[in-house]
Design an enzyme around this catalytic site. Sequence first.
Site, PDB file in Angstrom:
ATOM      1  N   CYS A   1      -9.655   1.498  13.977  1.00 21.80           N
ATOM      2  CA  CYS A   1      -8.268   1.193  14.844  1.00 21.80           C
ATOM      3  C   CYS A   1      -8.052   2.607  15.477  1.00 21.80           C
ATOM      4  O   CYS A   1      -7.102   2.860  16.279  1.00 21.80           O
ATOM      5  CB  CYS A   1      -7.365   0.869  13.890  1.00 21.80           C
ATOM      6  SG  CYS A   1      -7.753  -0.380  12.556  1.00 21.80           S
TER       7      CYS A   1
ATOM      8  N   HIS B   1      -0.618   2.533  16.399  1.00 19.21           N
ATOM      9  CA  HIS B   1      -1.543   1.444  16.031  1.00 19.21           C
ATOM     10  C   HIS B   1      -0.893   0.461  15.462  1.00 19.21           C
ATOM     11  O   HIS B   1       0.046   0.590  14.544  1.00 19.21           O
ATOM     12  CB  HIS B   1      -2.602   2.009  15.083  1.00 19.21           C
ATOM     13  CG  HIS B   1      -3.614   0.707  14.560  1.00 19.21           C
ATOM     14  ND1 HIS B   1      -3.974  -0.092  15.198  1.00 19.21           N
ATOM     15  CD2 HIS B   1      -4.001   0.474  13.300  1.00 19.21           C
ATOM     16  CE1 HIS B   1      -4.530  -1.029  14.773  1.00 19.21           C
ATOM     17  NE2 HIS B   1      -4.673  -0.595  13.452  1.00 19.21           N
TER      18      HIS B   1
ATOM     19  N   ASN C   1      -2.976  -7.359  14.119  1.00 16.26           N
ATOM     20  CA  ASN C   1      -4.041  -6.333  14.392  1.00 16.26           C
ATOM     21  C   ASN C   1      -5.184  -6.132  14.974  1.00 16.26           C
ATOM     22  O   ASN C   1      -6.231  -7.080  14.319  1.00 16.26           O
ATOM     23  CB  ASN C   1      -3.840  -5.783  12.820  1.00 16.26           C
ATOM     24  CG  ASN C   1      -4.856  -4.279  12.658  1.00 16.26           C
ATOM     25  OD1 ASN C   1      -5.554  -3.878  13.649  1.00 16.26           O
ATOM     26  ND2 ASN C   1      -4.415  -3.563  11.500  1.00 16.26           N
TER      27      ASN C   1
HETATM   28  C1  COA Z   1      -1.970  -6.513   3.140  1.00 14.97           C
HETATM   29  C2  COA Z   1      -0.587  -6.094   2.980  1.00 14.97           C
HETATM   30  C3  COA Z   1       0.423  -6.799   4.033  1.00 14.97           C
HETATM   31  C4  COA Z   1      -0.440  -6.737   1.640  1.00 14.97           C
HETATM   32  O1  COA Z   1       1.278  -6.788   1.381  1.00 14.97           O
HETATM   33  P1  COA Z   1       1.570  -6.010   0.022  1.00 14.97           P
HETATM   34  O2  COA Z   1       2.849  -5.896  -0.246  1.00 14.97           O
HETATM   35  O3  COA Z   1       0.554  -4.559  -0.379  1.00 14.97           O
HETATM   36  O4  COA Z   1       0.960  -7.053  -0.953  1.00 14.97           O
HETATM   37  P2  COA Z   1       0.282  -6.868  -2.669  1.00 14.97           P
HETATM   38  O5  COA Z   1      -1.195  -6.692  -2.308  1.00 14.97           O
HETATM   39  O6  COA Z   1       0.751  -5.888  -3.048  1.00 14.97           O
HETATM   40  O7  COA Z   1       0.648  -8.478  -3.165  1.00 14.97           O
HETATM   41  C5  COA Z   1       1.999  -8.446  -3.388  1.00 14.97           C
HETATM   42  C6  COA Z   1       2.213  -9.906  -3.788  1.00 14.97           C
HETATM   43  O8  COA Z   1       2.001 -10.926  -2.836  1.00 14.97           O
HETATM   44  C7  COA Z   1       0.921 -11.713  -3.061  1.00 14.97           C
HETATM   45  N1  COA Z   1       0.256 -11.721  -1.839  1.00 14.97           N
HETATM   46  C8  COA Z   1      -0.818 -11.270  -1.505  1.00 14.97           C
HETATM   47  N2  COA Z   1      -1.365 -11.588  -0.241  1.00 14.97           N
HETATM   48  C9  COA Z   1      -0.517 -12.631  -0.161  1.00 14.97           C
HETATM   49  C10 COA Z   1      -0.575 -13.525   0.980  1.00 14.97           C
HETATM   50  N3  COA Z   1      -1.417 -13.687   1.987  1.00 14.97           N
HETATM   51  N4  COA Z   1       0.404 -14.735   1.070  1.00 14.97           N
HETATM   52  C11 COA Z   1       1.274 -14.643  -0.009  1.00 14.97           C
HETATM   53  N5  COA Z   1       1.350 -13.781  -0.985  1.00 14.97           N
HETATM   54  C12 COA Z   1       0.420 -12.854  -0.915  1.00 14.97           C
HETATM   55  C13 COA Z   1       0.194 -11.282  -4.298  1.00 14.97           C
HETATM   56  O9  COA Z   1      -0.490 -12.204  -4.890  1.00 14.97           O
HETATM   57  C14 COA Z   1       1.215 -10.610  -4.894  1.00 14.97           C
HETATM   58  O10 COA Z   1       2.071 -11.459  -5.722  1.00 14.97           O
HETATM   59  P3  COA Z   1       2.556 -10.796  -7.148  1.00 14.97           P
HETATM   60  O11 COA Z   1       3.687  -9.887  -6.803  1.00 14.97           O
HETATM   61  O12 COA Z   1       3.100 -12.349  -7.692  1.00 14.97           O
HETATM   62  O13 COA Z   1       1.470 -10.335  -7.879  1.00 14.97           O
HETATM   63  C15 COA Z   1      -0.181  -4.880   3.064  1.00 14.97           C
HETATM   64  O14 COA Z   1      -0.848  -4.036   1.738  1.00 14.97           O
HETATM   65  C16 COA Z   1      -0.701  -3.922   4.234  1.00 14.97           C
HETATM   66  O15 COA Z   1      -0.235  -4.316   5.311  1.00 14.97           O
HETATM   67  N6  COA Z   1      -1.596  -3.107   4.179  1.00 14.97           N
HETATM   68  C17 COA Z   1      -2.042  -2.328   5.199  1.00 14.97           C
HETATM   69  C18 COA Z   1      -3.103  -3.066   5.869  1.00 14.97           C
HETATM   70  C19 COA Z   1      -3.255  -2.360   7.272  1.00 14.97           C
HETATM   71  O16 COA Z   1      -2.407  -1.923   7.921  1.00 14.97           O
HETATM   72  N7  COA Z   1      -4.625  -2.617   7.656  1.00 14.97           N
HETATM   73  C20 COA Z   1      -5.018  -2.156   8.900  1.00 14.97           C
HETATM   74  C21 COA Z   1      -5.126  -0.746   8.825  1.00 14.97           C
HETATM   75  S1  COA Z   1      -5.834  -0.147   9.995  1.00 14.97           S
END
Ligand code: COA
Length: 338
Positions: A128, A263, A294
């Site tokens: 990215c 980004h 993304n």
């Molecule tokens: C991927 C992302 C959106 C996930 O969000 P998050 O808030 O970290 O989510 P978590 O993994 O902590 O999960 C939180 C809850 O949502 C749930 N969950 C995870 N993925 C899910 C989905 N796709 N849909 C619904 N629920 C989901 C989990 O089970 C968890 O539930 P719980 O609280 O009951 O255990 C986030 O971590 C993110 O954006 N990270 C950076 C990604 C990024 O920018 N990548 C590119 C970099 S170049």
Amino acid sequence: MTQPTHRGTLNPPAGAKHARIWGVGGYRPERVVTNEEVCTWIDSSDEWIRERSGIVSRRWAAPEESVVDMAEQAARKALAAAGINPSQVGAVILATVTHPYQTPAAAPILADRLGATPAAAFDISAACAGYCHGISLANDMVRGGSAEYVLVVGVEKLSDFTDKHDRGTAFIFGDGAGAAVVGPSDFPGIGPTVWGSDGAQWETISQRDPWTSVRDHDVDWPAIGMAGQSVFRWAVWSMAPVAQAALDKAGVSADDLDAFIPHQANMRIIDAMIKQLKLPAHIPVARDIAETGNTSAASIPLATERMLEQGEAPHGGLALQIGFGAGLVYAAQVVVLP
Ligand SMILES: CC(C)(COP(=O)(O)OP(=O)(O)OC[C@H]1O[C@@H](n2cnc3c(N)ncnc32)[C@H](O)[C@@H]1OP(=O)(O)O)[C@@H](O)C(=O)NCCC(=O)NCCS
């Protein structure tokens, strides 16, 4: 220490005093993939995806549409916007992590299609941050005299490397291409780049298995895996200081900006960076992620094109751009918009 002896004096490289971006162009594949469609593959909801990522829909390339096909579309637009003929291009830098050939690179094929042969052409793998790496290299190449005009392309077909059933990534990634033409300038149009890497965290965003495991151990298709929370924390806490350093090195303050083009990783990361940079509320911020997802290396040039086309950012204005991602790697610079 004695100087090494040599028989003659070399001509020093003769480049332009300054470089700038002459034009940008983008390509968005036709197929719109909504959150509703994503939720047919994973247990999720439109509401959750919007709230956690800011994404409403993304574009996916057609099965037969390649990284080179998309790059060509974006490159032609950027060249037209710059008013530059392909034969004037001295180098093509293509940033991607989704060209499905280990070798050759996509850039020489693109150069040939455009009629830019025999331009130097190579791919870079900086995920990215690839586009901002390319802009930095192009800036140095134009000023160093290795090319008069450099075509920089960020392109991804992430749909080929996404596990549709992985809740952590299926909703994030999209496909697309963005390009810029960098050339000589009367004024500094690309500020100093602040870049770096943290390879200790390489596993946080990575192809799940190496190709050799696909051959030897019959593992599943090696899609990209991501430790979402770790990446999120790194982006929020470590990238705002990098963006600030790029402003400082360019000698401008957040208040001087006409646009902030980070980004398009996640809307919440963008919002957190705005807060940490204390970006004044009147400065337009790229939010292309809502309809594009993304797109890794393509995200910044695509967002730039949209802001210019929609009049959200002025031609000739100052934009802070920062890319960060798998590696982990990052790069940021202030640029004058074409
Ligand atoms: C991927 C992302 C959106 C996930 O969000 P998050 O808030 O970290 O989510 P978590 O993994 O902590 O999960 C939180 C809850 O949502 C749930 N969950 C995870 N993925 C899910 C989905 N796709 N849909 C619904 N629920 C989901 C989990 O089970 C968890 O539930 P719980 O609280 O009951 O255990 C986030 O971590 C993110 O954006 N990270 C950076 C990604 C990024 O920018 N990548 C590119 C970099 S170049």
